[in-house]
Design an enzyme around this catalytic site. Structure first.
Site, PDB file in Angstrom:
ATOM      1  N   GLY A  46      41.828  36.902  41.316  1.00 58.25           N
ATOM      2  CA  GLY A  46      41.716  38.353  41.232  1.00 58.25           C
ATOM      3  C   GLY A  46      40.636  38.738  40.247  1.00 58.25           C
ATOM      4  O   GLY A  46      40.282  37.947  39.365  1.00 58.25           O
ATOM      5  N   GLN A  51      35.830  43.944  34.574  1.00 58.88           N
ATOM      6  CA  GLN A  51      35.445  42.592  34.168  1.00 58.88           C
ATOM      7  C   GLN A  51      33.990  42.256  34.473  1.00 58.88           C
ATOM      8  O   GLN A  51      33.461  41.272  33.969  1.00 58.88           O
ATOM      9  CB  GLN A  51      36.359  41.565  34.849  1.00 58.88           C
ATOM     10  CG  GLN A  51      37.789  41.643  34.346  1.00 58.88           C
ATOM     11  CD  GLN A  51      38.658  40.617  35.036  1.00 58.88           C
ATOM     12  OE1 GLN A  51      39.154  40.855  36.119  1.00 58.88           O
ATOM     13  NE2 GLN A  51      38.812  39.451  34.421  1.00 58.88           N
ATOM     14  N   CYS A  93      43.253  34.557  32.815  1.00 62.85           N
ATOM     15  CA  CYS A  93      42.344  35.665  33.106  1.00 62.85           C
ATOM     16  C   CYS A  93      40.912  35.167  32.937  1.00 62.85           C
ATOM     17  O   CYS A  93      40.618  34.501  31.950  1.00 62.85           O
ATOM     18  CB  CYS A  93      42.631  36.817  32.141  1.00 62.85           C
ATOM     19  SG  CYS A  93      41.562  38.242  32.384  1.00 62.85           S
ATOM     20  N   LEU A  94      40.056  35.486  33.891  1.00 64.01           N
ATOM     21  CA  LEU A  94      38.664  35.024  33.802  1.00 64.01           C
ATOM     22  C   LEU A  94      37.968  35.586  32.557  1.00 64.01           C
ATOM     23  O   LEU A  94      36.990  35.015  32.087  1.00 64.01           O
ATOM     24  CB  LEU A  94      37.890  35.397  35.067  1.00 64.01           C
ATOM     25  CG  LEU A  94      38.349  34.686  36.352  1.00 64.01           C
ATOM     26  CD1 LEU A  94      37.554  35.188  37.550  1.00 64.01           C
ATOM     27  CD2 LEU A  94      38.238  33.173  36.221  1.00 64.01           C
ATOM     28  N   HIS A 135      48.360  42.534  37.370  1.00 62.70           N
ATOM     29  CA  HIS A 135      47.408  42.064  36.349  1.00 62.70           C
ATOM     30  C   HIS A 135      46.075  42.813  36.483  1.00 62.70           C
ATOM     31  O   HIS A 135      45.508  43.274  35.482  1.00 62.70           O
ATOM     32  CB  HIS A 135      47.225  40.546  36.519  1.00 62.70           C
ATOM     33  CG  HIS A 135      46.214  39.919  35.613  1.00 62.70           C
ATOM     34  ND1 HIS A 135      46.540  38.983  34.657  1.00 62.70           N
ATOM     35  CD2 HIS A 135      44.861  40.083  35.524  1.00 62.70           C
ATOM     36  CE1 HIS A 135      45.436  38.608  34.015  1.00 62.70           C
ATOM     37  NE2 HIS A 135      44.399  39.263  34.531  1.00 62.70           N
ATOM     38  N   GLU A 136      45.595  42.949  37.734  1.00 69.59           N
ATOM     39  CA  GLU A 136      44.275  43.573  37.942  1.00 69.59           C
ATOM     40  C   GLU A 136      44.312  45.083  37.699  1.00 69.59           C
ATOM     41  O   GLU A 136      43.360  45.645  37.147  1.00 69.59           O
ATOM     42  CB  GLU A 136      43.741  43.264  39.345  1.00 69.59           C
ATOM     43  CG  GLU A 136      43.582  41.781  39.670  1.00 69.59           C
ATOM     44  CD  GLU A 136      42.844  40.983  38.622  1.00 69.59           C
ATOM     45  OE1 GLU A 136      41.996  41.555  37.905  1.00 69.59           O
ATOM     46  OE2 GLU A 136      43.122  39.770  38.501  1.00 69.59           O
ATOM     47  N   HIS A 139      43.924  45.818  34.157  1.00 67.94           N
ATOM     48  CA  HIS A 139      42.515  45.801  33.729  1.00 67.94           C
ATOM     49  C   HIS A 139      41.881  47.196  33.874  1.00 67.94           C
ATOM     50  O   HIS A 139      41.126  47.640  33.010  1.00 67.94           O
ATOM     51  CB  HIS A 139      41.694  44.822  34.575  1.00 67.94           C
ATOM     52  CG  HIS A 139      41.704  43.411  34.079  1.00 67.94           C
ATOM     53  ND1 HIS A 139      41.228  43.048  32.849  1.00 67.94           N
ATOM     54  CD2 HIS A 139      42.098  42.259  34.670  1.00 67.94           C
ATOM     55  CE1 HIS A 139      41.352  41.728  32.701  1.00 67.94           C
ATOM     56  NE2 HIS A 139      41.876  41.225  33.800  1.00 67.94           N
TER      57      HIS A 139
HETATM   58 NI    NI Z   1      42.342  39.262  34.221  1.00 68.34          NI
END
Ligand code: NI
Length: 174
Positions: A46, A51, A93-94, A135-136, A139
């Protein structure tokens, strides 16, 4: 299409609220395509627009799991309603590389968004897909999974997070 640079923990854009998408134009379509490419290039499941430094309410998801409706998905202006239940799952998380932790979130909810053609998509989300969406969407509201950790766990990760912050600052200065 292009792989975009992923913003790292400590970058202020990760703490900002993304704005609703008003019109799905070429810029938005290019952003969504780039986000999918960036997610896959980094082996993610995701990614939220924050991000890649864009404050628009767009997330991309691919559970990459046969039991959880795999395949690339783009959700624009996502809305979560009627969250129910609670479940603990390990998350990463990236934007927070090399850190993983258990996070408790709702188990299921009603989900609504627009797709890239501007059509309304609505479904009841559960399992891994629900987890990634929560989660997204966090963000998009400037929230990160490490915000949910216990004070003890946060203390344990303090040095690692500090290092990421310094890296993010150096990236901004570069
Ligand atoms: Ni993340």
């Amino acid at each position: 299409m292009a792989v975009r640079k992923i913003r790292i923990y400590g970058d202020p854009v990760l703490r900002k609220m993304a704005e609703p998408v008003e019109a799905i134009d070429d810029e938005i379509r290019e952003l969504a395509a780039d986000m999918l490419e960036t997610m896959y290039a980094n082996n993610g499941v995701g990614l939220a627009a924050n991000q890649v430094g864009v404050l628009r309410r767009i997330i991309v998801v691919d559970t990459q799991s046969e039991e959880d409706d795999p395949g690339p998905k783009v959700f624009i202006n996502p809305v979560i309603r009627n969250p129910k239940g609670a479940e603990v799952m390990e998350e990463g998380c990236l934007s927070i590389p090399d850190i993983r932790a258990d996070v408790k979130r709702a188990k299921e909810f009603d989900f609504e968004a627009l797709d890239l053609d501007g059509n309304r998509v609505a479904f009841h989300a559960n399992g891994l897909l629900a987890r990634i969406i929560l989660h997204e969407v966090d963000h998009l509201n400037g929230r990160l999974f490490v915000d949910y950790l216990s004070p003890v766990k946060k203390m344990m990760l303090k040095d690692q997070l500090k290092k990421l912050e310094q890296k993010a600052l150096a990236m901004q200065a570069a």
